[in-house]
Design an enzyme around this catalytic site. Structure first.
Site, PDB file in Angstrom:
ATOM      1  CE1 TYR A 200      -4.449  -2.055   5.083  1.00 47.05           C
ATOM      2  CE2 TYR A 200      -3.418   0.080   4.694  1.00 47.05           C
ATOM      3  CZ  TYR A 200      -3.970  -1.089   4.211  1.00 47.05           C
ATOM      4  OH  TYR A 200      -4.043  -1.292   2.860  1.00 47.05           O
TER       5      TYR A 200
ATOM      6  CB  SER B 116      -0.891   0.007   1.256  1.00 48.77           C
ATOM      7  OG  SER B 116      -1.535   1.255   1.419  1.00 48.77           O
TER       8      SER B 116
END
Length: 201
Positions: free
Chosen positions: A83, A70
């Site tokens: 995350y 990401s």
């Protein structure tokens, strides 16, 4: 499952680690169980899948491992501690894996690290985009991301940043002092992007 796949199908030559979940919260806000769940799915699973399928790739000197990380593995956002940490780990894991493969002299085994901006899957519903930056206001379309990943694998590209314009942004950010980065984040609204995020996995 890995052994069954190898027994009933064949040795895996392309492995794409794509599983991911998210839990909103600062470190103080996150429950221990939420932290463990995010880490188990987002990074520890990479260890187990790669450990299961890499030996055959190395033996045949043929294979490709794709890590879907990401942009938050390169540039953190607030209230996304677990995350962000898991995606930074995925970036580091892929880099270390690439070095191990290179040291082993297995040029036929490739790795590709994919760092996309938000993908429009509903996972980040409520997270505001950056209207001043093209490609960041709305999430990336899953089919477009898939096509870019396939193209990167065919080219043997070691990394893929989506949208591509963010590669230059990351380069500039990497040479800026932390204080300047903080100010830039405020100007771009990165410090408030997660305010309306609902935290769906």
């Amino acid at each position: 499952m890995a052994e069954e796949t190898k027994r009933t199908v064949a040795d895996v030559t392309i492995l794409i680690n794509n599983a991911g979940i998210v839990s909103k919260g600062t470190l103080a806000e996150l429950a221990d169980e939420a932290i463990e769940r995010v880490m188990n799915v987002n990074i520890l699973s990479h260890f187990w899948t790669v450990k299961a399928f890499l030996p055959a790739m190395l033996e045949k000197n043929h294979g490709h491992i794709v890590t879907i990380a990401s942009m938050m593995g390169q540039a953190p956002l607030p209230s996304m501690t677990a995350y962000v940490a898991s995606k930074y780990a995925a970036v580091g894991f892929t880099g270390a894996l690439r070095m191990d493969i290179m040291k082993a002299g297995k040029a036929g085994v490739k790795t590709t690290l994919v760092c996309p901006n938000l993908i429009d899957t509903g996972m980040f519903a409520g997270l505001t985009g950056l209207p001043m930056v093209r490609g960041l206001k709305e999430g990336l379309k899953p089919n477009d991301v898939a096509a870019e990943v396939v193209s990167a694998v065919r080219r043997g590209a070691p990394s893929l940043v989506l949208p591509g314009t963010l590669r230059q942004t990351l380069l500039i950010n990497s040479i800026m002092p932390e204080e300047a980065q903080d100010e830039m984040h405020k100007i771009l609204g990165l410090d408030s992007m997660t305010d309306t995020f609902r935290g769906s996995s």
